[in-house]
Design an enzyme around this catalytic site. Sequence first.
Site, PDB file in Angstrom:
ATOM      1  N   ARG B 296     -70.197 -46.113 -25.180  1.00 61.79           N
ATOM      2  CA  ARG B 296     -70.092 -46.612 -23.802  1.00 61.79           C
ATOM      3  C   ARG B 296     -69.751 -45.487 -22.845  1.00 61.79           C
ATOM      4  NH1 ARG B 296     -67.285 -52.644 -24.692  1.00 61.79           N
ATOM      5  NH2 ARG B 296     -69.268 -53.568 -25.362  1.00 61.79           N
ATOM      6  N   TYR B 437     -77.529 -51.890 -21.633  1.00 65.35           N
ATOM      7  CA  TYR B 437     -77.250 -51.667 -23.072  1.00 65.35           C
ATOM      8  C   TYR B 437     -75.835 -51.153 -23.328  1.00 65.35           C
ATOM      9  CZ  TYR B 437     -79.224 -46.737 -22.872  1.00 65.35           C
ATOM     10  OH  TYR B 437     -79.509 -45.434 -22.618  1.00 65.35           O
ATOM     11  N   GLU B 438     -75.432 -51.195 -24.580  1.00 65.78           N
ATOM     12  CA  GLU B 438     -74.015 -50.932 -24.940  1.00 65.78           C
ATOM     13  C   GLU B 438     -73.066 -51.836 -24.176  1.00 65.78           C
ATOM     14  OE1 GLU B 438     -73.078 -49.263 -27.437  1.00 65.78           O
ATOM     15  OE2 GLU B 438     -74.994 -48.319 -27.854  1.00 65.78           O
ATOM     16  N   GLY B 439     -73.493 -53.054 -23.903  1.00 68.84           N
ATOM     17  CA  GLY B 439     -72.658 -54.001 -23.164  1.00 68.84           C
ATOM     18  C   GLY B 439     -73.000 -53.970 -21.687  1.00 68.84           C
TER      19      GLY B 439
END
Lengths: 595, 595
Positions: B296, B437-439
């Site tokens: 992140r 992406y990645e949350g």
Amino acid sequence: MYDAPIKDMLFVMQQLAGLDEIAALPGGEDATPETVEAVLQEAAKFCGEVLAPLNAEGDRNPSRWDNGAVHVTPGFAQAFGQYVAGGWQGVQHPQEYEGQGLPKLVGTPCVEMLNAANLSFALCPLLTDGAIEALLTAGTEEQKQRFVPKLIAGQWTGTMNLTEPQAGSDLAAVRTRAEPQPDGTYKLFGTKIFITWGEHDMAENIVHLVLARTPDAPEGVKGISLFIVPKFLINADGSPGARNDVQCVSIEHKLGIKASPTAVLQYGDHGGAIGELIGEENRGLEYMFIMMNAARFAVGMQGVAVSARAYQKALAYAKERVQSRPVDGSSKAAVTIIHHPDVRRMLATMRALTEAARALAYVAAGESDRAHRDPDEARRALHQARYEFLVPIVKGWSTELANEVTSMGVQVHGGMGFIEETGAAQFYRDARILAIYEGTTAIQANDLIGRKTLRDGGAVVKALIDEIGRTVTELVAQEGAAFKSMANHLALGQQALGSTVDFVLANAKRDPNAVFAGSVPYLKLAGIVLGGWQMARAMLASARLMQDDPKFHGAKIAMAQCYAEHVLPQAVALEASMVSANGTQGMLALAEDQF
Amino acid sequence: MYDAPIKDMLFVMQQLAGLDEIAALPGGEDATPETVEAVLQEAAKFCGEVLAPLNAEGDRNPSRWDNGAVHVTPGFAQAFGQYVAGGWQGVQHPQEYEGQGLPKLVGTPCVEMLNAANLSFALCPLLTDGAIEALLTAGTEEQKQRFVPKLIAGQWTGTMNLTEPQAGSDLAAVRTRAEPQPDGTYKLFGTKIFITWGEHDMAENIVHLVLARTPDAPEGVKGISLFIVPKFLINADGSPGARNDVQCVSIEHKLGIKASPTAVLQYGDHGGAIGELIGEENRGLEYMFIMMNAARFAVGMQGVAVSARAYQKALAYAKERVQSRPVDGSSKAAVTIIHHPDVRRMLATMRALTEAARALAYVAAGESDRAHRDPDEARRALHQARYEFLVPIVKGWSTELANEVTSMGVQVHGGMGFIEETGAAQFYRDARILAIYEGTTAIQANDLIGRKTLRDGGAVVKALIDEIGRTVTELVAQEGAAFKSMANHLALGQQALGSTVDFVLANAKRDPNAVFAGSVPYLKLAGIVLGGWQMARAMLASARLMQDDPKFHGAKIAMAQCYAEHVLPQAVALEASMVSANGTQGMLALAEDQF
């Protein structure tokens, strides 16, 4: 899938834009409530069933250039045939040229639907509308008779040829030459770029309206004339004849609106393209501005349209996609994502912004109708001034907002939003041109400051600010948190707009760089506050009409509150950026070589 | 063209993130000023000369799938060879596994350069970093020895396999099965989607880290284990052996980062993919979170990187493109567009936002180094808590901002920005995945509220707010409009952040929906204020250092002022949206069937 929001459209037309009053003006007789609703229903049907399904196809299978010809996306030509057969090109145009003569206010939702269904397709009629407008403004009666009915019938389409490689925003730099011929025609020589639907195979002829300079014309914008240059010369019987010397040498490979061919047109490589002057020599830019005002308004509507479509798509996904348990613990199982507060926030914001932009644009359309149809000359002038004030805001604000709304549409889809097959990304890509073409947001903002605020000493905008004040008074008289909230935030927005206008008026001469560095913030501020004003008027109307349809009117009030609390506060931030004299200093303090 | 902003990077590392202090901590000995500058120079050279020229090529000629194999963009495999030969994969990783063991603060500008040069390419090392991190965290010594040196050497690359069609943000819904075998290994069965660099031909093996459930594992997130599933099984001598039962069945057709293959991986269609457990059973998500924190942060750096690159491109165009006379009448001729106030506004805003996001991210990297290297345990814990607080902000804010900055980059180019060959549109498209992406930003914002604000009763954020107050005091003591302006707007921002935190702490239990509907506004507010704090610290440092380099430090002060006056005011607007109890009511008032 596109399901036109006819209920909201009619609400805005009737409650905010004054459809009944406009229908009561001379020439408005045909705009009865029944006719208007029937027109909207038919448009919705055609757009939903015929055009919307072709939208993704146009993206996958764009127009393609082949040896000077442009072949459009399969299905587009047939759809265009249905479009003109339905009479849609003529909705707003005069009956004497075989149009339907309906008010712009009625044409506007049709334009919205067309663009929501298929932005690329809709550009072709949009440009044809512009050509019709220019011909009606500056053409001779003979020219009007020769071209306008064919354009309305869709036998021919129209284009606007302004841009050249060295002349983008700066039309003073136009170099295309027009040499007078003994027979009264002209021969044109030059290159035009970014010509939307500049070449295609959907119609039997294309009527190019071209800016060019005659020999000995003065330099700059005062030496530009407007010419009609048809792709095929017109025979004496009105039919298309010999091919003219204008060639499409390529089309662009673009981020979006891929089905709409963006042509490079070469004039006069084989002896000169034959054109005829329209209106007077050297007044071309003036005519083009009339056409551009219509086109700019229409591009603003494209912003509303693509936002509305992106909202529908995101909403459908949010009601269907199951993911995660709710944050309030109300379910042990995963729920559809519309139950998650942030998804709700995005959907509500998308919708509130779209409704506000729609309302402001329709109100502007109503002003245009009054400017044309009011029997009182002074009132016509007032409405015209108000319409002209609103056009750069409708264009600039609705299109900037479309970038934001279509981006939220992608975000609601999560990872699927980034996958092209989903379709959310197409709206994001398509929307990105809207704040650029027909004058970038900065060009709109310069127009807003220069021609629309400074020239009349702020008269038009100050009158609007006063009217907003009256709406605030009405809000204060209402009960309930939503009205209190709107009263509070709209009053703050009104003050922010007022102080920004005062700043512009006081400083534009003294420190033009400082003022123009804040031109886009001013435009956005004006859009946010004027859009908020429409949301406030909508909630007042809905309070009156609540019993008729509690679900619909309850939603209008909730959306107005959402707008008040989540959009209007930005006005104060923009005022801080604009009004602080230091603000623009910080922005402009860097020397070129410090960048 | 990419020219790494090494001067600004070093300034931020030294003046804001505390490079000297970090170099003085145990294990920081190698991070001498000379080494650091040499590393950055080398990275800039490689990224500028090798990777940046491949960026457009990757967009035009993406990775392609062919019968289970993925062939990368021509040139990528050779570039990857040079990348690992240069030792770049190991910059931040321990020397005992053949990394260089440099601080994260030194690795971070290298990550920025890599991503600015070529976002698609950089994703492969980014994921490999994640795999290394997970192995170092949870692997046995034998696993570390077997995998980590090969990953650092670039012989193998790594992936993260979390998402499944029904399990996106919600990992509780993971269904991939892992069945224990008599020999201690597992057989995996299931489908993973959105696997970045999940299949390719740049390395001899791919190490998939896969979330799956063992039989009888508890439901939900507490029943998920982490497995290593190599593409080729590892022979006893460490070399790749038989092909494992994991197949790439397709790759996605995406809006951007097209050179980065996004794979659908099918596990176990032919008897089961052989995997080994990493760490303890059912603790997979915990390990994955460690890896995800690193990932992140890195995605946040991607936001900074693509913003910086978009700025450079827009700046170059603005210095070259001639269009229109200046609004202040200072020239009769058309000028380069950098002289137009709105272009200046866009460029200054792009740069100020990018500098602020860079500064905040590097400061966070410094916190991570202190968390690992400070000899005092209590101080380590404090730094770790601060790093963890900053990660969702760096991720969420820098990536949302990248959408804005790359959009302005398109806008500066006018019509050319919409033409793909120009290249500005690629940054806009590539950037759009970063907030997903990645949350997604909402996931980051939920983390910021839940784990990072509520869990410690706001302790970390309140300490930061106090520090901002001390910076305001320092600003007040300075002379000049820029400092006054920053003192004023930073103090307002600090108050806005404080009252928003109080609102979150007071209401999260009582009314979770209202608080979480404001989670993204809270995250953005925190980013804007903390970024502004770094800009304020930068201008204070530049005031001290002015004599060393007046042009550079003058620009830092001007950019800080620009940020203060044009970005910080948004904090107050976001506070209004978040704190007003009515605010979230308006947002959540609509019933599902009213949408």
